[in-house]
Design an enzyme around this catalytic site. Structure first.
Site, PDB file in Angstrom:
ATOM      1  N   HIS A 197      53.012  65.091  76.944  1.00  0.00           N
ATOM      2  CA  HIS A 197      51.827  64.464  77.293  1.00  0.00           C
ATOM      3  C   HIS A 197      51.801  62.775  77.059  1.00  0.00           C
ATOM      4  O   HIS A 197      52.492  62.306  76.057  1.00  0.00           O
ATOM      5  CB  HIS A 197      50.544  64.989  76.693  1.00  0.00           C
ATOM      6  CG  HIS A 197      50.670  64.653  74.915  1.00  0.00           C
ATOM      7  ND1 HIS A 197      50.414  63.680  74.240  1.00  0.00           N
ATOM      8  CD2 HIS A 197      51.281  65.711  74.030  1.00  0.00           C
ATOM      9  CE1 HIS A 197      50.477  63.886  72.994  1.00  0.00           C
ATOM     10  NE2 HIS A 197      51.179  65.076  72.901  1.00  0.00           N
ATOM     11  N   ASP A 198      51.223  62.115  78.035  1.00  0.00           N
ATOM     12  CA  ASP A 198      51.043  60.601  78.021  1.00  0.00           C
ATOM     13  C   ASP A 198      52.526  59.811  78.030  1.00  0.00           C
ATOM     14  O   ASP A 198      52.515  58.560  77.540  1.00  0.00           O
ATOM     15  CB  ASP A 198      50.419  60.292  76.777  1.00  0.00           C
ATOM     16  CG  ASP A 198      48.835  60.812  76.548  1.00  0.00           C
ATOM     17  OD1 ASP A 198      48.245  60.625  77.423  1.00  0.00           O
ATOM     18  OD2 ASP A 198      48.778  61.744  75.663  1.00  0.00           O
ATOM     19  N   GLY A 204      55.291  63.454  72.919  1.00  0.00           N
ATOM     20  CA  GLY A 204      54.413  62.593  73.681  1.00  0.00           C
ATOM     21  C   GLY A 204      54.466  61.062  73.386  1.00  0.00           C
ATOM     22  O   GLY A 204      54.907  60.834  72.350  1.00  0.00           O
TER      23      GLY A 204
END
Length: 257
Positions: free
Chosen positions: A119-120, A137
């Site tokens: 994520h991100d 992430g």
């Protein structure tokens, strides 16, 4: 051509000349631009926007929820650029509120078998990531980076443009632009001379860049050193920008003492 055995939600936006194979699933909030190929058994879900000319091989899982215990189902996004190849079992998660809610993939990159993009993460252009590489992430990977197979990248790491990561390397520090790193816990090995030559840099600029890098590794105060650097060429400009924008709580990958 969309297979009659595929499941494409009526609300999904599908461009022209998109091929979707048997048993692939496309969710309601997905946008797929022109000329993409989705082979069989691919799952594309979430608020995912995909550019033109991408290829997804079997068993990719794209736009899934973040593997983050803080994630509570909030609206988050994945954006993918143009002309990327995602080989079998590639997994890419959407963003989280804590990281700006976006995971982003650039253009013209190759993600080999079993790559995980957490994520991100922000992945640049013309990147090659070999088999079995997970990214935690919030990682940033700049343009023209090559990551060798079975490496692993710690969350919040930043990998500078034109750098090359040897196979089975553990990245737990930031990697300077146009450097070669390797090792169980990454260490600086040399400049990426082949990458520099291919990028068109002249010998005099490469030599000056190497001198700055060597001084950087010896400095006692990184902030003071950054402010003292005289920007004499494009390479040094790239380095200074990288150092100023990096997470100041994360050390850089250094040579073995």
């Amino acid at each position: 051509m969309i297979s009659s055995k595929a499941s494409v939600h009526p609300s999904a936006k599908i461009g022209n000349k998109v091929s979707i194979g048997d048993f692939s699933v496309v969710g309601p909030n997905v946008e797929i631009s022109n000329d993409c190929i989705i082979h069989n058994n691919v799952n594309i879900t979430g608020f995912t926007k995909i550019g033109e000319g991408n290829i997804f091989y079997p068993f990719c899982s794209i736009g899934t929820e973040p593997q983050d215990l803080k994630f509570k189902g909030e609206k988050s996004f994945l954006e993918i650029g143009n002309k990327n190849k995602f080989r079998e079992y590639v997994n890419i998660n959407r963003g989280t509120n804590g990281g700006g809610s976006y995971t982003k993939i650039g253009n013209n990159s190759l993600f080999m078998v079993n790559v995980h993009i957490g994520h991100d993460c922000i992945i640049g252009n013309n990147v090659v990531i070999a088999n079995n590489v997970p990214f935690g992430g919030h990682c940033i990977v700049e343009d023209f980076v090559v990551v060798g197979g079975n490496s692993a990248v710690l969350q919040f790491s930043k990998i500078g443009t034109g750098s090359m990561i040897g196979g089975m390397t553990g990245i737990d520090r930031d990697v300077l632009p146009f450097t070669l790193v390797k090792g169980n816990r990454c260490y600086y090995d040399n400049l990426n001379l082949i990458g520099l030559k291919r990028a068109g840099y002249e010998n005099k600029d490469i030599q000056k860049y190497k001198e700055i890098i060597e001084k950087l590794y010896k400095c006692k105060n990184l902030s003071e050193f950054i402010n003292s650097i005289k920007v004499e060429n494009k390479l040094i400009e790239i380095l200074v920008k990288f150092l100023k924008e990096k997470n100041q709580n994360r050390d850089i990958c250094r040579p073995i003492k």
